[in-house]
Enzyme design. Structure first.
Site, mmCIF file in Angstrom:
data_model
loop_
_atom_site.group_PDB
_atom_site.id
_atom_site.type_symbol
_atom_site.label_atom_id
_atom_site.label_comp_id
_atom_site.label_asym_id
_atom_site.label_seq_id
_atom_site.Cartn_x
_atom_site.Cartn_y
_atom_site.Cartn_z
ATOM 1 N N GLY A 1 90.671 69.144 68.690
ATOM 2 C CA GLY A 1 89.510 68.248 68.811
ATOM 3 C C GLY A 1 89.685 67.204 69.904
ATOM 4 N N GLY A 2 90.957 66.984 70.333
ATOM 5 C CA GLY A 2 91.217 66.102 71.473
ATOM 6 C C GLY A 2 90.869 64.643 71.216
ATOM 7 N N THR A 3 90.659 63.926 72.308
ATOM 8 C CA THR A 3 90.317 62.500 72.225
ATOM 9 C C THR A 3 89.041 62.319 71.423
ATOM 10 O OG1 THR A 3 91.264 62.178 74.416
ATOM 11 C CG2 THR A 3 89.797 60.460 73.629
ATOM 12 N N CYS A 4 88.050 63.138 71.716
ATOM 13 C CA CYS A 4 86.733 63.001 71.095
ATOM 14 C C CYS A 4 86.837 62.942 69.571
ATOM 15 C CB CYS A 4 85.856 64.159 71.545
ATOM 16 S SG CYS A 4 84.303 64.245 70.676
ATOM 17 N N HIS B 1 53.737 59.234 63.685
ATOM 18 C CA HIS B 1 53.610 57.781 63.574
ATOM 19 C C HIS B 1 53.967 57.343 62.169
ATOM 20 C CE1 HIS B 1 52.044 53.749 64.151
ATOM 21 N NE2 HIS B 1 51.460 53.880 62.963
ATOM 22 N N GLY C 1 87.004 44.289 79.802
ATOM 23 C CA GLY C 1 86.182 45.442 80.203
ATOM 24 C C GLY C 1 84.936 45.560 79.340
ATOM 25 N N GLY C 2 83.783 45.520 79.985
ATOM 26 C CA GLY C 2 82.497 45.595 79.269
ATOM 27 C C GLY C 2 81.810 46.925 79.491
ATOM 28 N N VAL D 1 90.601 39.119 85.402
ATOM 29 C CA VAL D 1 91.775 38.726 84.617
ATOM 30 C C VAL D 1 92.991 38.667 85.540
ATOM 31 C CG1 VAL D 1 93.319 39.414 82.743
ATOM 32 C CG2 VAL D 1 90.845 39.688 82.492
HETATM 33 C C1 LIG Z 1 87.104 55.113 72.151
HETATM 34 C C2 LIG Z 1 86.347 56.246 72.802
HETATM 35 C C3 LIG Z 1 85.047 56.517 72.421
HETATM 36 C C4 LIG Z 1 84.342 57.559 72.995
HETATM 37 N N1 LIG Z 1 83.058 57.807 72.594
HETATM 38 C C5 LIG Z 1 82.371 58.801 73.157
HETATM 39 C C6 LIG Z 1 81.055 59.108 72.733
HETATM 40 O O1 LIG Z 1 80.507 58.458 71.842
HETATM 41 N N2 LIG Z 1 80.412 60.146 73.326
HETATM 42 C C7 LIG Z 1 80.987 60.875 74.320
HETATM 43 O O2 LIG Z 1 80.353 61.790 74.828
HETATM 44 N N3 LIG Z 1 82.237 60.620 74.752
HETATM 45 C C8 LIG Z 1 82.940 59.609 74.184
HETATM 46 N N4 LIG Z 1 84.224 59.373 74.582
HETATM 47 C C9 LIG Z 1 84.779 60.201 75.670
HETATM 48 C C10 LIG Z 1 85.234 61.563 75.136
HETATM 49 O O3 LIG Z 1 86.150 61.379 74.081
HETATM 50 C C11 LIG Z 1 85.856 62.350 76.255
HETATM 51 O O4 LIG Z 1 84.968 62.421 77.340
HETATM 52 C C12 LIG Z 1 86.186 63.774 75.826
HETATM 53 O O5 LIG Z 1 87.056 63.765 74.721
HETATM 54 C C13 LIG Z 1 86.804 64.554 76.977
HETATM 55 O O6 LIG Z 1 87.083 65.845 76.554
HETATM 56 P P1 LIG Z 1 88.216 66.706 77.253
HETATM 57 O O7 LIG Z 1 88.165 68.041 76.566
HETATM 58 O O8 LIG Z 1 88.088 66.641 78.695
HETATM 59 O O9 LIG Z 1 89.599 65.975 76.916
HETATM 60 P P2 LIG Z 1 90.224 65.364 75.594
HETATM 61 O O10 LIG Z 1 89.253 65.239 74.496
HETATM 62 O O11 LIG Z 1 90.936 64.128 76.039
HETATM 63 O O12 LIG Z 1 91.278 66.453 75.153
HETATM 64 C C14 LIG Z 1 92.384 66.785 75.936
HETATM 65 C C15 LIG Z 1 93.461 67.388 75.058
HETATM 66 O O13 LIG Z 1 94.474 67.938 75.881
HETATM 67 C C16 LIG Z 1 95.719 67.749 75.245
HETATM 68 N N5 LIG Z 1 96.769 67.878 76.256
HETATM 69 C C17 LIG Z 1 96.968 67.102 77.355
HETATM 70 N N6 LIG Z 1 98.010 67.551 78.074
HETATM 71 C C18 LIG Z 1 98.496 68.639 77.412
HETATM 72 C C19 LIG Z 1 99.573 69.534 77.639
HETATM 73 N N7 LIG Z 1 100.373 69.408 78.716
HETATM 74 N N8 LIG Z 1 99.798 70.520 76.748
HETATM 75 C C20 LIG Z 1 98.996 70.667 75.663
HETATM 76 N N9 LIG Z 1 97.950 69.846 75.395
HETATM 77 C C21 LIG Z 1 97.710 68.857 76.261
HETATM 78 C C22 LIG Z 1 95.602 66.364 74.656
HETATM 79 O O14 LIG Z 1 96.528 66.167 73.593
HETATM 80 C C23 LIG Z 1 94.146 66.358 74.158
HETATM 81 O O15 LIG Z 1 94.046 66.738 72.808
HETATM 82 C C24 LIG Z 1 84.960 58.357 73.998
HETATM 83 C C25 LIG Z 1 86.280 58.101 74.374
HETATM 84 C C26 LIG Z 1 86.977 57.071 73.776
HETATM 85 C C27 LIG Z 1 88.395 56.811 74.177
#
Ligand SMILES: Cc1cc2nc3c(=O)[nH]c(=O)nc-3n(C[C@H](O)[C@H](O)[C@H](O)COP(=O)(O)OP(=O)(O)OC[C@H]3O[C@@H](n4cnc5c(N)ncnc54)[C@H](O)[C@@H]3O)c2cc1C
Length: 447
Positions: free
Chosen positions: A38-41, A431, A174-175, A229
């Site tokens: 699921g990554g960062t998202c 509506h 950061g805003g 800052v």
């Molecule tokens: C606090 C916050 C709130 C957010 N809110 C929103 C939102 O409301 N809506 C929205 O659209 N976006 C939002 N985002 C942005 C969104 O999370 C990212 O744009 C999105 O997750 C990017 O997807 P991605 O697949 O590129 O990478 P990611 O989701 O970052 O996934 C990358 C994955 O790769 C893995 N990885 C990295 N290097 C390696 C390696 N060498 N070997 C194996 N695995 C590896 C990492 O562990 C990670 O799980 C938010 C981000 C943050 C930080």
């Protein structure tokens, strides 16, 4: 040597979508993830922030419901329970991703991958070969070299989303979207919040007038705009204001939300071309190496979850499809889920002006909308704005107000299909609904 048609590195919304799509086309796919599916998202971004914001909004509603006839003795915000609620959401989404991958027949390996060359990846002590690689390694919080930024009182969104104790006060550097969503969260639950932003307005992608409405709506947050800052210490943040005066904000914690950096560890051997650290790709997501693609945050084209998924589709169709698609960020919507919501798609009025492009614009205040008045009365904040070409083709829609994040998908369809404003005028809207602001904007466009 173990061999696949495609290896995808990173299981965020870019990587897992790419793996599922390629597998559905009948190709053998290995997806490698070093952390959680699921990554960062799913784990540190979209889902946990929205979950915690929902908790904070519920607390704020309970605390101010007297005038609605809902009398609550005293609402209390229990951080541990809110964090547990968030964790349930995170786990459910992670399990959903796991199931999707399983059903699609994608092989998953949970370990860190290192590329040896354009066809070989080392992972868990094995070397695996592939015809194609998709790099979807995402991004992580940026930490600029501000003196004191490595102090124990300095956190990023990663730590904010798992904190165990609430601070009394927090300074947010950061805003942008992350800073504003967290400012909303902390201020709603009674933490004293100061935002320090270098630019002269928050939310740089937002229409200036609308960004101001968001800022004013976050009335418990103190904003320091045009401020740079210079130092962080154990008692807060020092900065230079727009008049070059030295100022400071005292706070127990400092949250850095000044952007995100691409994650490229393990990709060095590929010798890829980068721009500001992001992997350079063409509109088909192809890197300098013909069989290696980079999607999502790591290429910096549009750092949103749905953009990463859209880029996944482009990359997979470029590799295995009959037609090469390309990624066009113009009809990608964005949303900010602070208690005053904002969302937009297409160029803003300010961007049109700075590019000297002629356009037709109309805006409608949320105060004129029946549903908004019924639910919020005097607390109604916001406005919707529509931008059209001189012939009435809809180019942009920007909204601040309730449900903005839910309304914006329609804008994306209108813009990508190049719909004329006249089609909206002849449509019937239910509506009372907030969506009627779009109809009112369309009626106010003079063409
Ligand atoms: C606090 C916050 C709130 C957010 N809110 C929103 C939102 O409301 N809506 C929205 O659209 N976006 C939002 N985002 C942005 C969104 O999370 C990212 O744009 C999105 O997750 C990017 O997807 P991605 O697949 O590129 O990478 P990611 O989701 O970052 O996934 C990358 C994955 O790769 C893995 N990885 C990295 N290097 C390696 C390696 N060498 N070997 C194996 N695995 C590896 C990492 O562990 C990670 O799980 C938010 C981000 C943050 C930080």
């Amino acid at each position: 040597v173990e061999k696949y048609d495609l290896i995808v590195i990173g299981a965020g919304p870019g990587g897992y979508e790419a793996a599922i799509k390629a597998s559905a086309l009948g190709h053998s796919v290995l997806l490698i993830e070093k952390d959680r599916l699921g990554g960062t998202c799913a784990n540190k971004g979209c889902i946990p922030t929205k979950s915690l914001l929902h908790c904070a909004k519920a607390y704020a509603a309970a605390s101010s419901s007297q005038e609605l006839g809902v009398e609550v003795d005293k609402a209390f915000f229990n951080l541990q329970k809110a964090m547990a609620w968030k964790e349930q959401a995170v786990e459910s989404v992670g399990k959903g991703v796991e199931l999707l991958l399983k059903n699609a027949g994608v092989q998953v390996l949970l370990d860190a991958a290192a590329c040896l060359d354009a066809h070989h990846v080392q992972v868990a002590g094995r070397i695996i070969e592939a015809d194609f690689l998709i790099l979807a390694t995402g991004s992580e919080p940026a930490r600029p070299p501000i003196p004191g930024s490595d102090g124990p009182n300095v956190i990023t969104s990663d730590e904010a989303l798992v904190m165990e104790l609430l601070p009394q006060s927090i300074a947010i550097i950061g805003g942008g979207v992350i800073g504003i969503e967290l400012a909303s969260f902390f201020s709603l639950i009674g933490v004293e919040v100061s935002v320090i932003e270098m630019l002269d307005e928050i939310l740089p992608m937002c229409d200036r007038e609308l960004a101001k409405l968001v800022r004013r709506g976050l009335d418990k947050v103190s904003f320091n705009l045009g401020c740079k800052v210079t130092q962080i210490d154990s008692e807060g943040v020092q900065f230079t204001d727009s008049k070059q005066k030295q100022r400071r904000v005292d706070s127990q914690l400092v949250l850095m939300s000044i952007g995100r950096s691409p994650v490229t560890k393990g990709l060095e051997a590929l010798g890829l071309e980068t721009a500001r650290g992001y992997i350079a790709v063409d509109s088909h997501m192809r890197t300098r190496l013909g069989n290696v693609f980079a999607i999502g945050d790591v290429n910096g084209k549009s750092m949103l979850a749905h953009s990463a998924s859209a880029m996944a589709e482009v990359a997979v169709s470029s590799i295995f499809g009959s037609e090469a698609m390309s990624f066009d960020p113009i009809s990608v919507p964005w949303a900010v889920y602070s208690h005053i919501e904002a969302a937009g798609c297409g160029p803003t009025e300010d961007q049109m002006k700075s590019q000297m492009r002629k356009c037709l614009c109309a805006s409608v205040p949320m105060r004129s909308n029946g549903r908004v008045l019924a639910e919020l009365s005097k607390r109604a904040v916001g406005s919707a704005k529509m931008i059209c070409d001189m012939d009435g083709t809809i180019l942009g829609i920007h909204i601040v107000g309730p449900y903005a994040s839910e309304l914006i998908w329609g804008a994306s369809v209108l813009i990508s299909s190049r719909v004329n404003v006249k089609a909206i005028r002849s449509a019937v809207f239910s509506h009372p609904s907030v969506s009627e602001v779009i109809l009112e904007c369309a009626r106010a466009i003079e063409c």
